[in-house]
Scaffold this active site. Structure first.
Site, short mmCIF file in Angstrom:
data_model
loop_
_atom_site.label_atom_id
_atom_site.label_comp_id
_atom_site.label_asym_id
_atom_site.label_seq_id
_atom_site.Cartn_x
_atom_site.Cartn_y
_atom_site.Cartn_z
N GLY A 135 0.83 -1.20 0.00
CA GLY A 135 0.00 0.00 0.00
C GLY A 135 0.86 1.24 0.00
N ARG A 136 0.22 2.36 -0.23
CA ARG A 136 0.93 3.63 -0.23
C ARG A 136 0.05 4.70 0.38
NH1 ARG A 136 3.06 4.83 -5.61
NH2 ARG A 136 2.88 2.62 -6.09
N THR A 185 0.31 9.15 1.94
CA THR A 185 0.76 10.48 1.58
C THR A 185 2.27 10.60 1.58
OG1 THR A 185 -1.24 11.36 2.59
CG2 THR A 185 0.52 12.93 2.13
N ALA A 217 4.48 7.71 2.57
CA ALA A 217 5.18 6.44 2.73
C ALA A 217 4.58 5.37 1.85
CB ALA A 217 5.13 6.00 4.19
N LYS A 241 7.70 -0.02 6.17
CA LYS A 241 7.22 1.28 5.73
C LYS A 241 8.43 2.10 5.30
CE LYS A 241 3.84 3.43 7.83
NZ LYS A 241 3.02 4.25 8.77
N ASP A 248 -6.90 8.38 16.44
CA ASP A 248 -7.32 8.14 15.06
C ASP A 248 -7.82 6.71 14.92
OD1 ASP A 248 -7.85 8.86 12.44
OD2 ASP A 248 -5.83 8.38 11.72
#
Length: 435
Positions: free
Chosen positions: A24-25, A27, A29, A46, A141
């Site tokens: 995954g990617r 903003t 990393a 990461k 979060d």
């Protein structure tokens, strides 16, 4: 392992990890699957570009994430951080690989979860968050995208980039920074008032339990002012398949008044929650998450101590010219920090710190592993001690003092620092004061 890497990422990273497919990617990393060459285990790495964080707004998120995960690495429902590596252009966070993917994806595939299944994940989430709160960390979060699953289907809390650590709190223990995802964040955060991080996490848990059982959000509106009006009016509807007990719990968690909102600790006393113990041993794990006071062990019975070795990223971040900790934004707390080098044996350093701290009015609590610990006492302060090995036989000792209810004269702690330094005496090879 399938290879689907970016061109700028080598096949073998720093001689330690065979890099595989892109997971995954975000903003700032990208996350890759990788295999540890020494152990053969599968990890997630990461990869962060240094130019994007040094001197910018993203640096605090990385430092918060690393600091929080290091404090929370020994809980079964929190993603483990194994190590931090770096070269001239990139930082690499080597973490536990949650091969089951996001919990949200499982909910999307099924539409919604059954109450026993949802409650199982809810148990594991509360266990992880109580563990965080007991160690002074508020996640801030909590949302399904940050809840991952391992290969056995167990929950793993991830992404501590917005976490609040003890040093980010005001003297009254409250926080000020507005952050999080609006649909999951507590309403008091949006009001830009001081708030309790643990109670804010409890609100997010209520939203998540609703989503797991319903398959959709209780409050979801692109018009944020209107959404917050609905939140304060408690304007949401339960689907007909919700049990009466689940509706009562969610209603108490989605209380817009944080003072009357049920806490995560109090949830464990609810009969509906206790009955779910038949699903597994989650309740006993949850109750054992809070450390209890214990008598100071005899020196002969204490396990041998070991100090973690500092890697390249640690040494760079501690150097005066490249200290990334300055990227943190203050949330009202007053922190003093001192570091010193010692060539004495680790056990001798820890024992001397115990002796001196007791003379100064603190109670020293050793950690289960490593040479660090926590000392509580003088003027309401909390002192944390971290010890790491720079190069045999050189130890780096980092002492951080969080003010509690100090007077203005006591706030700077000059007397206590001098007393500590004097008490340690010849154990100190070099003493450094951070301003």
């Amino acid at each position: 392992m399938a290879k689907r890497r970016e061109k700028d990422l080598p096949e073998v990273l720093l001689g330690k990890y065979e890099v595989g497919r892109l997971l995954g990617r975000g903003t700032f990393a990208k996350v890759y699957e990788a295999r540890s060459l020494p152990e053969g285990s599968v990890v997630a790495i990461k990869v962060i570009d240094k130019p994007k964080i040094v001197g910018g707004d993203l640096g605090p998120r990385i430092i918060r994430e690393v600091s929080a995960m290091r404090r929370l690495s020994d809980h079964p429902h929190i993603i483990k951080l194994y190590e931090v590596l770096a070269n001239r252009s990139k930082i690499y966070l080597v973490m536990e690989h949650a091969s089951g993917g996001e919990l949200l994806a499982r909910v999307a595939r099924r539409g919604r979860l059954s109450e026993p299944t949802a409650l199982r994940y809810f148990h594991q989430l509360l266990s992880a968050l109580r563990f965080c709160h007991a160690r002074g960390v508020a996640h801030r979060d909590v949302k399904p995208q940050n809840l991952l699953l391992d290969r056995d289907g167990n929950l793993k809390v991830s992404d501590f980039g917005l976490a609040a650590l003890p040093e980010h709190r005001r003297e009254d223990g409250l926080l000020l920074t507005a952050c999080g995802t609006p649909a999951y964040a507590a309403p008091e955060i949006a009001r830009h008032h001081a708030y309790d991080g643990a109670r804010a996490d409890a609100w997010s848990c209520g939203v998540i339990l609703f989503v797991l059982l319903a398959g959709f959000l209780p409050f979801d509106d692109s018009n944020l002012p209107e959404m917050y009006h609905r939140i304060h009016r408690r304007d949401y509807r339960f689907p007909p398949w919700f049990s009466a007990a689940s509706k009562r719990l969610i209603s108490r968690l989605l209380d817009p008044n944080p003072e009357t909102r049920i806490t995560i600790d109090a949830v464990t006393d609810l009969s509906w929650f206790r009955r779910a113990n038949s699903l597994g041993d989650h309740l006993s794990l949850l109750r054992s998450a809070i450390p209890r006071p214990h008598p100071r062990p005899l020196a002969a019975a204490a396990p041998p101590l070991s100090a973690p070795a500092l890697n390249a990223f640690d040494i760079i971040s501690l150097s005066s010219g490249l200290d990334l900790s300055g990227l943190f934004s203050s949330e009202g707390s007053v922190t003093n920090e001192r570091r010193f080098m010692s060539t004495a044996a680790l056990e001798m350093v820890v024992e001397r710190i115990e002796e001196v701290s007791e003379r100064l009015g603190y109670v020293f609590e050793r950690r289960k592993e490593g040479g660090g610990g926590k000392v509580l006492g003088r003027w309401g302060a909390v002192m944390t001690v971290e010890i790491a090995e720079v190069a045999p036989p050189m130890l780096l000792v980092m002492v951080k003092l969080e003010t509690g209810s100090w007077t203005e004269e006591q706030r700077h702690g000059d007397v206590s620092w001098e007393e500590l330094k004097s008490g340690l005496g010849d154990l100190i090879f070099a003493w450094h004061k951070d301003e």
